[in-house]
Scaffold this active site. Structure first.
Site, mmCIF file in Angstrom:
data_model
loop_
_atom_site.group_PDB
_atom_site.id
_atom_site.type_symbol
_atom_site.label_atom_id
_atom_site.label_comp_id
_atom_site.label_asym_id
_atom_site.label_seq_id
_atom_site.Cartn_x
_atom_site.Cartn_y
_atom_site.Cartn_z
ATOM 1 C CD GLU A 145 -23.072 -10.472 13.487
ATOM 2 O OE1 GLU A 145 -22.299 -10.132 13.249
ATOM 3 O OE2 GLU A 145 -23.959 -11.024 13.700
ATOM 4 C CB THR B 170 -32.123 -29.596 12.548
ATOM 5 O OG1 THR B 170 -31.305 -28.498 12.484
ATOM 6 C CG2 THR B 170 -31.008 -30.288 13.006
ATOM 7 N N GLY C 157 0.393 -28.197 9.238
ATOM 8 C CA GLY C 157 -0.756 -28.707 8.015
ATOM 9 C C GLY C 157 -1.305 -30.046 8.193
ATOM 10 N N PRO D 185 -37.525 -19.973 3.134
ATOM 11 C CG PRO D 185 -38.077 -20.632 1.409
ATOM 12 C CD PRO D 185 -38.862 -20.737 2.924
ATOM 13 C CD GLU E 284 -31.955 -22.984 18.576
ATOM 14 O OE1 GLU E 284 -32.499 -21.285 18.246
ATOM 15 O OE2 GLU E 284 -31.768 -23.611 18.239
#
Length: 396
Positions: free
Chosen positions: A380, A162, A353, A132, A376
């Site tokens: 940066e 996941t 649209g 977290p 992953e």
């Protein structure tokens, strides 16, 4: 010219696998992806189909019941699946990473215990590094395993798993006391077997409900909370405490090639939708594809798709050769994820649209593409990896 993203030098077996997967995607994934995604429904029937095709054992050696294929084959299969629906590729991504880590670093007993059942899809893996309070700062991991006799007791919370609920095996990176000065040498990977599902799945291990996400629906993303969870020392990957960081980074290199492949798949699908729509939609008396503004967009999109695909293939082939590929995997992940976002947005613009309507597939892709900028490792982080590698090679 050939269609985009075709790979030279593939064997007959690789071509046959990709042809089979492409047909499966066109018939079994694309027609159902919209409804499943909007309902945030796990693609159970699609997963069963992938089991029957042997895809869960794609890279697992034949001696353990797998197909023994290369990382390149795996990446190209992922590209095809992500073209249909990225969430389906997410179902097998972490599974492949965990299988790779066990194949490369597991003890003979661990390989024999896990790999045959992973090859059939009976055992499906998830991968857990993040917490977290941290993502890429792996050395700052707080979840701790304390040795008590022949066991370890684990306490802490992990984030962004996941397949956290649907999997029954977690490759878990935690902190152990190895007495090393460098933080990453006090990290250990455990192989945690658990039942699938949510709630307290084992004494001391809770998998809360699914995290609600902007996109990447269908596949479950969860936390994992450890509170006095006991696990045997024989479940340390490779029975090598303190080597978990290097094992995980090996897996992450595979994962970065995977994310690059997924980005390529979404970009290919976005281009397919855009070039089809641009020939159907007319303005000022002709299809919009014949307007230079749209034609130039299509040309730029196709070039980005091709460039990303080639870099992804190069990174996969390097890993297959046994060479170090951290820089190339980082480059592939960086350019593929960034180009994917750009190509998808251009396809969205071409749809006008209608692209904002949930009836059109491009709306879903617009919500899925941003995930690949983060998964992953952010762009940066990739630039950090790339620059360090370059400085290493080009020392003054």
């Amino acid at each position: 010219m050939a269609r985009l993203a075709r790979t030279a030098g593939l064997s007959d077996v690789q071509q046959e696998i990709l042809s089979t997967v492409r047909s499966f995607v066109d018939k079994e994934i694309i027609p159902h992806a919209q409804a499943l995604e909007h309902a945030d429904e796990y693609p159970a029937e699609i997963v069963e189909g992938m089991k029957e095709m042997g895809l869960f054992g794609l890279t697992i050696p034949e001696e353990y019941g797998g197909l023994g294929e290369s990382l390149l084959t795996y990446a190209l299969v992922v590209e095809e699946i992500a073209r249909g629906w990225m969430s389906v590729s997410g179902v097998i991504n972490t599974h492949f990473i965990v299988a790779h880590m066990i194949k490369q670093h597991g003890t003979p007993e661990q390989k024999q215990h896990f790999l045959p059942r992973m090859a059939t899809g009976e055992v499906r893996g998830s991968f857990s590094m993040s917490e977290p309070d941290l993502g890429s700062d792996v050395a700052a991991i707080k979840t701790r395993a304390k040795r008590e006799g022949d066991d370890y007791v684990i306490d802490g919370a992990k984030m962004w798993l996941t397949n956290g609920g649907s999997s029954n095996l977690i490759a878990l990176l935690v902190k152990t006391d190895e007495g090393a000065e460098k933080a990453h040498q006090n990290l250990t990977t455990f192989l945690v077997e658990k039942p699938s599902g949510f709630g307290e799945v084992l004494p001391g291990l809770t998998i809360p409900g699914k995290i609600d996400k902007m996109g990447y629906k269908g596949v479950d993303t969860t936390e994992a909370v450890f509170d006095g969870f006991t696990i045997g020392a024989d479940k340390v990957l490779g029975e090598a405490p303190g080597k978990g960081f290097s094992y995980m980074m090996d897996g992450v290199e595979v994962g970065r090639v995977n994310v690059a492949a997924r980005a390529c798949g979404i970009a290919i699908r976005s281009f397919e939708l855009a070039i089809a729509y641009s020939q159907q939609r007319s303005t000022f008396g002709k299809p919009i594809a014949q307007h230079q503004a749209i034609a130039f967009k299509l040309a730029e999109m196709a070039t980005k798709v091709e460039a990303a695909h080639l870099m992804m293939v190069n990174a996969a082939r390097l890993k297959d050769s046994g060479a170090r590929n951290d820089v190339e995997a980082g480059m592939a992940k960086l350019i593929a994820s960034e180009y994917c976002a750009e190509v998808t947005q251009e396809a969205f613009r071409i749809h006008g649209g209608y692209g904002y309507s949930k009836e059109y597939e491009i709306e879903r892709l617009m919500r899925e593409a941003p995930f690949l900028l983060i998964g992953e490792g952010t762009s940066e982080i990739q630039k950090t990896i790339i620059s360090r590698g370059l400085l290493r090679e080009y020392q003054a």
